[in-house]
Design a protein around this motif. Structure first.
Motif, mmCIF file in Angstrom:
data_model
loop_
_atom_site.group_PDB
_atom_site.id
_atom_site.type_symbol
_atom_site.label_atom_id
_atom_site.label_comp_id
_atom_site.label_asym_id
_atom_site.label_seq_id
_atom_site.Cartn_x
_atom_site.Cartn_y
_atom_site.Cartn_z
ATOM 1 N N ASN A 46 -13.607 -4.826 0.363
ATOM 2 C CA ASN A 46 -13.537 -4.424 1.774
ATOM 3 C C ASN A 46 -12.079 -4.299 2.218
ATOM 4 O OD1 ASN A 46 -13.999 -3.899 4.430
ATOM 5 N ND2 ASN A 46 -15.325 -5.671 4.799
ATOM 6 N N LYS A 47 -11.521 -3.172 1.921
ATOM 7 C CA LYS A 47 -10.097 -2.934 2.187
ATOM 8 C C LYS A 47 -9.775 -2.959 3.686
ATOM 9 C CE LYS A 47 -6.530 0.241 0.612
ATOM 10 N NZ LYS A 47 -6.263 1.535 -0.015
ATOM 11 N N GLU A 48 -10.792 -2.660 4.500
ATOM 12 C CA GLU A 48 -10.601 -2.607 5.952
ATOM 13 C C GLU A 48 -10.096 -3.937 6.522
ATOM 14 O OE1 GLU A 48 -10.955 0.049 8.170
ATOM 15 O OE2 GLU A 48 -10.881 1.091 6.253
ATOM 16 N N SER B 52 -3.315 -16.078 -3.744
ATOM 17 C CA SER B 52 -3.181 -14.894 -2.873
ATOM 18 C C SER B 52 -3.399 -13.615 -3.661
ATOM 19 C CB SER B 52 -1.790 -14.853 -2.236
ATOM 20 O OG SER B 52 -1.569 -15.997 -1.515
ATOM 21 N N LEU B 53 -2.811 -13.566 -4.847
ATOM 22 C CA LEU B 53 -2.943 -12.378 -5.694
ATOM 23 C C LEU B 53 -4.416 -12.071 -5.977
ATOM 24 C CD1 LEU B 53 -2.060 -10.229 -7.796
ATOM 25 C CD2 LEU B 53 -1.570 -12.078 -9.363
ATOM 26 N N PHE B 54 -5.163 -13.101 -6.396
ATOM 27 C CA PHE B 54 -6.583 -12.885 -6.726
ATOM 28 C C PHE B 54 -7.408 -12.602 -5.469
ATOM 29 C CE2 PHE B 54 -5.410 -15.035 -10.713
ATOM 30 C CZ PHE B 54 -5.964 -14.143 -11.607
ATOM 31 N N ALA B 55 -7.119 -13.344 -4.385
ATOM 32 C CA ALA B 55 -7.911 -13.173 -3.154
ATOM 33 C C ALA B 55 -7.718 -11.772 -2.580
ATOM 34 C CB ALA B 55 -7.506 -14.235 -2.128
ATOM 35 N N ILE B 56 -6.464 -11.328 -2.455
ATOM 36 C CA ILE B 56 -6.220 -10.014 -1.840
ATOM 37 C C ILE B 56 -6.676 -8.895 -2.776
ATOM 38 C CG2 ILE B 56 -4.435 -8.475 -0.886
ATOM 39 C CD1 ILE B 56 -2.964 -11.002 0.019
ATOM 40 N N SER B 57 -6.513 -9.098 -4.074
ATOM 41 C CA SER B 57 -6.990 -8.119 -5.047
ATOM 42 C C SER B 57 -8.505 -7.929 -4.907
ATOM 43 C CB SER B 57 -6.630 -8.600 -6.446
ATOM 44 O OG SER B 57 -7.197 -7.777 -7.399
ATOM 45 N N PHE B 58 -9.219 -9.043 -4.735
ATOM 46 C CA PHE B 58 -10.681 -8.997 -4.585
ATOM 47 C C PHE B 58 -11.067 -8.305 -3.271
ATOM 48 C CE2 PHE B 58 -14.544 -11.037 -2.883
ATOM 49 C CZ PHE B 58 -15.452 -10.630 -3.856
ATOM 50 N N ILE B 59 -10.393 -8.709 -2.178
ATOM 51 C CA ILE B 59 -10.712 -8.121 -0.868
ATOM 52 C C ILE B 59 -10.386 -6.627 -0.859
ATOM 53 C CG2 ILE B 59 -10.097 -8.156 1.605
ATOM 54 C CD1 ILE B 59 -9.710 -11.282 1.080
ATOM 55 N N ASN B 60 -9.308 -6.270 -1.518
ATOM 56 C CA ASN B 60 -8.910 -4.856 -1.608
ATOM 57 C C ASN B 60 -9.989 -4.025 -2.308
ATOM 58 O OD1 ASN B 60 -6.962 -2.707 -1.355
ATOM 59 N ND2 ASN B 60 -6.693 -2.872 -3.556
ATOM 60 N N ARG B 61 -10.682 -4.662 -3.255
ATOM 61 C CA ARG B 61 -11.744 -3.954 -3.988
ATOM 62 C C ARG B 61 -13.022 -3.837 -3.169
ATOM 63 N NH1 ARG B 61 -10.430 -6.670 -8.721
ATOM 64 N NH2 ARG B 61 -12.177 -8.081 -8.469
ATOM 65 N N PHE C 12 0.807 -1.227 0.000
ATOM 66 C CA PHE C 12 0.000 0.000 0.000
ATOM 67 C C PHE C 12 0.845 1.285 0.000
ATOM 68 C CE2 PHE C 12 -3.006 -3.163 1.789
ATOM 69 C CZ PHE C 12 -3.940 -3.090 0.773
ATOM 70 N N LYS C 13 2.157 1.123 -0.059
ATOM 71 C CA LYS C 13 3.031 2.294 -0.155
ATOM 72 C C LYS C 13 2.962 2.860 -1.567
ATOM 73 C CE LYS C 13 6.319 1.277 3.491
ATOM 74 N NZ LYS C 13 7.655 0.797 3.827
#
Lengths: 200, 129
Positions: free
Chosen positions: A195-197, A184-193, A122-123
């Motif tokens: 519910n980033k919290e 991981s790439l797809f899961a975190i990308s989806f969660i970031n879209r 996130f930097k």
């Protein structure tokens, strides 16, 4: 990935059990009760993931998703994975009670790196999107790479007769590192879209 | 006379590839022996254990034409496939009390998930105080 009972020497099992036990006790002591539902959910995900087998040539490999667990929980991933490994040993005979400490240090400790990769993703960077995708891939890839290296190291320490198996273990887990990295790439990308919290 | 000899020869050649199957009980296991006419073992032949027209177990014979399987029912058929249409089906029955281990993975997974809820539930109650 699990080391079975009766394979390792007591010189490896006992120190690993002591270190893992003290670490788990310390984490339980400073655990915030608000984090417990999230840890329980991730423990269940870790437990279920091990039953998803992917055929690979004449054998098959199973998912671990330690990177994802670590990405959400940080150091508390050790607690989630500890419960998962304990139940896997009790109900399914994966690993064992006496080698729980070794398996815990081997699988759970490297997952802490996953949290670091989420944080640095996130930097602000020049090519932000590409940088994030690389970091999120490494969330799954690096913990499993470290776990495989520890597994190989433990087998080498156990005796020269395990030298060939240690190399084989590292090579066999390499496709899984790629698969977990992509998941991981797809899961975190989806969660970031959506519910980033959850990642904070 | 020549016809009779020819018929007998045909019979012998047919018998040469016939498959023999014998089954015996060894404790909680059934031992299946299979061989072709002339004591040639049926190596790596497929063995199906059939009950109510469903295959409940499957195995392959070893180098000696022998397969050993745990008893999973009191009455069942054994079908040995020696390939090239050489099949033999025999019936087998035993009075031994069959104890089938609960190997249901789904139920174990459910128990494990309940255990996770319990462990963290207790931890939650302790920590909340």
């Amino acid at each position: 990935m699990h080391i079975s009972e009766g394979v390792l020497k007591p010189e490896i099992i006992i120190p690993a059990a002591v270190v893992a036990g003290v670490w788990v006790a310390y984490l339980l002591y400073r655990l915030n009760f608000k984090d417990i539902p999230k840890i329980a959910c991730m423990s269940a995900i870790f437990f279920i993931a091990s039953f998803i087998h992917i055929p690979l040539g004449p054998t098959s490999i199973h998912l671990i998703l330690g990177g994802l667990v670590g990405a959400f929980l940080g150091v508390n991933a050790i607690l989630a994975i500890c419960v998962g490994l304990l139940l896997q040993a009790l109900f399914f005979g994966y690993g064992g009670i006496s080698v729980l400490g070794v398996n815990l240090l081997m699988i759970a400790v490297p997952t802490i790196f996953a949290r670091y990769f989420v944080k640095i993703s996130f930097k602000e960077r020049k090519y932000q999107k590409i940088y994030q995708y690389i970091c999120w891939f490494l969330v799954g890839f690096i913990p499993l790479l470290c776990s495989s290296l520890i597994l190989s190291g433990v087998l080498v320490l156990n005796g020269k007769e395990f030298l060939a198996i240690s190399g084989l273990a590292l090579a066999a887990n390499f496709p899984l590192m790629i698969i977990e990295g992509i998941i991981s790439l797809f899961a975190i990308s989806f969660i970031n879209r959506v519910n980033k919290e959850l990642l904070n | 006379m020549i016809r009779l000899i020819l018929i007998l020869l045909c019979g012998v050649s047919l018998q040469a590839h016939s498959l023999k199957v014998f089954a015996s009980q060894d404790g909680d296991f059934v031992v299946i022996k299979s061989y072709f006419y002339g004591n040639s073992p049926c190596r790596n032949c497929n063995v199906d254990i059939i009950k109510d027209d469903k295959i409940i177990q499957n195995a392959k014979t070893d180098e000696n034409g022998v397969a050993r399987l745990k008893l999973m029912a009191n009455e069942f058929d054994i079908l040995v496939d020696g390939s090239l249409a050489h099949e033999k089906r025999i019936s087998f029955s035993t009075d031994t009390k069959i104890t089938i281990e609960d190997d249901n993975q789904i139920s174990k997974i459910i128990y494990s998930l309940i255990a996770i809820i319990l462990i963290f539930g207790i931890l939650y109650l302790i920590k909340r105080k």
